[in-house]
Design an enzyme around this catalytic site. Sequence first.
Site, PDB file in Angstrom:
ATOM      1  CB  SER A   1     156.523   5.074  42.628  1.00  0.00           C
ATOM      2  OG  SER A   1     157.482   4.790  41.620  1.00  0.00           O
ATOM      3  CG  ASP A   2     155.024  10.567  38.992  1.00  0.00           C
ATOM      4  OD1 ASP A   2     155.428  10.138  37.894  1.00  0.00           O
ATOM      5  OD2 ASP A   2     154.462  11.659  39.125  1.00  0.00           O
ATOM      6  CD1 TRP A   3     160.319   8.005  34.831  1.00  0.00           C
ATOM      7  CD2 TRP A   3     158.250   7.344  35.282  1.00  0.00           C
ATOM      8  NE1 TRP A   3     159.985   7.025  33.924  1.00  0.00           N
ATOM      9  CE2 TRP A   3     158.715   6.593  34.186  1.00  0.00           C
ATOM     10  CE3 TRP A   3     156.958   7.082  35.749  1.00  0.00           C
ATOM     11  CZ2 TRP A   3     157.961   5.625  33.533  1.00  0.00           C
ATOM     12  CZ3 TRP A   3     156.195   6.115  35.121  1.00  0.00           C
ATOM     13  CH2 TRP A   3     156.705   5.409  34.032  1.00  0.00           C
ATOM     14  N   GLY A   4     160.743   8.410  39.843  1.00  0.00           N
ATOM     15  CA  GLY A   4     161.675   8.921  40.840  1.00  0.00           C
ATOM     16  C   GLY A   4     161.024   9.366  42.126  1.00  0.00           C
TER      17      GLY A   4
END
Length: 609
Positions: free
Chosen positions: A94-97
């Site tokens: 995933s991307d951050w957050g």
Amino acid sequence: MSIRGLLGFMLAQGSWNKDLAHQRAHFMGNEAKIKGVNVLLGPFIGPIGRVVTGGRNWEGFSVDPYLSGTLVHETVSGIQDAGVVTSTKGFVVSDWGAQMSGVASALAGLDVAMPNGAGKWAGNLSLAINNGSVPESRLDDMATRVLASWYKMKQDEDFPAPGYGMPADLTKPHEVVDARNKGAKPTLFDGAAEGHVLVKNSKGALPLDSNRMKLISVFGYSAKAPNYNTPEGADNPWRFPPWTMGLQAANATEVNIGWMGNLSISYTDIAPNGTLVSGGGSGASAQSLISAPFDALISQCREDGTALSWDLESGNPDVNPTSDACIVVGNVWASEGYDRPTLRDEFTDRLIENVASQCANTVVVFHNAGVRLVDSFIDHPNVTAVIFAHLPGQESGKALVSLLYGKTNPSGRLPYTVARDEADYGRVAKPDLTLPGDQYGMFPQSDFTEGVFIDYRHFDARNITPRFEFGFGLSYTTFDYSDLSASTVSDALQPYPTGQVVEGGQEDLWDVVAVVKATITNSGKRDGKEVAQLYLGIPGENTPAKQLRGFEKPLIPAGVTATVRFELTRRDLSVWDVEAQKWLLQKGSYQVFVGRSSRDLPLVGTLTI
């Protein structure tokens, strides 16, 4: 320091050089390994470049899937040859957050949540496995795929401890792990030089003649290095610090506001505080050295005995009327967090026009993190040359001066189309935005109704004449094309692939089934590199008139003839059959085009399947 930042992705794509892309990636991988970095989060693919004003376009290679895919391949193989894992952006991590669900993310194939699983997985993943919401086999699959990369890259055998050379706070005393490699210097310079694209050169403006240059005048905010280049301490006021995020030349306050999704303010089109060697955001890297254009010009003028005058601040400078050449250096700013407001800016356009009105030999240079429109000044008779320098990295100034004075022959090509007007790009010129209160609130919807018809494929389909077409770029020499041939080299031309499924699909998708050849002669007086481009007209309804399917970049000495060879795989010639859910190789005639750009294709032929 990272080769990734020193030689930006857009620079790599502007070079159209597969070997350079591989070298760049290998040095990136080596640096990462020395510092104990197991995984590099890139390269970036997906629909990057679809939205022309996209703030992160500079992080990807190209809006064209073939050009992007080819350079992504070289990047992945180069980094992994050094023993470091690549995580091609958009898959399994995933991307951050960006993880928005727990069970659903696990079932959909997400293996790693970054920077952690707090609020979604954390202890909840164990709970979901214990109550049967997520099969235990899925957890095994997650662990297997992560560990498989570790072992495949042999990181269990000879690899530094994770994060060994990555101190948490650079402003505090720490052990210096210098991963720089002197062997990377040629790659840094060649990549910077080959990524510059010369799009106008009239009146014999370039290359500059040292013996005739008595006075050169320099203008523009992007000529000099930013006023500072040093890491910020933990007590800095920024959530996204300038040095860490590549914001030294930009408005850091704006970037920090934009990153939080504020759409209510007007953002700046340029980075007014110095030259650009990178865009902004997590894809940027901190610089340990910058050769700015102004510094490199000072060195050249000192060597030649040329007088140099400058005004790097005013938008309406006074110009010495005896100037032999005036060089205007501007930029195009783009950053993660928000999209660009426009594809041009009034301040720089007026600066160019003001200088050109006083100087008969005005050379314009843009350090551009994306497409930049030029029609407000491009036809001005005193604007004699225009260069898109893209994001050249640390060798920016040195490379530019080498090109300006003809020590290096320009060979970059545009990895995108430059329109005459923003409206020419159609609905994808700007992002699909909705504000709170609209139907989708904070979740804008993009339905991709344009299909594959973006950039040059859109311009071809709509019969729109661009200012500078995809693949365009000038040289200080000339190349002539002749002797086109196209033929099949395989009998395995059945409609569908039959091979085993491997990485990348069925293995015979990558079998070479046809070969195209052409002859190129350097008919000029200078040695140079030519980017020979192959486009195909693939039969079928709703298919583009032509699509890039090959490019080669040979160095051809003056007066010499070379042969270029393009190998076409089954996948290159196939279209997706939505009913069979397979790649379909159609029978029939495929148009073959070879030439200098997407609209300069002197060789035309037919390949029959």
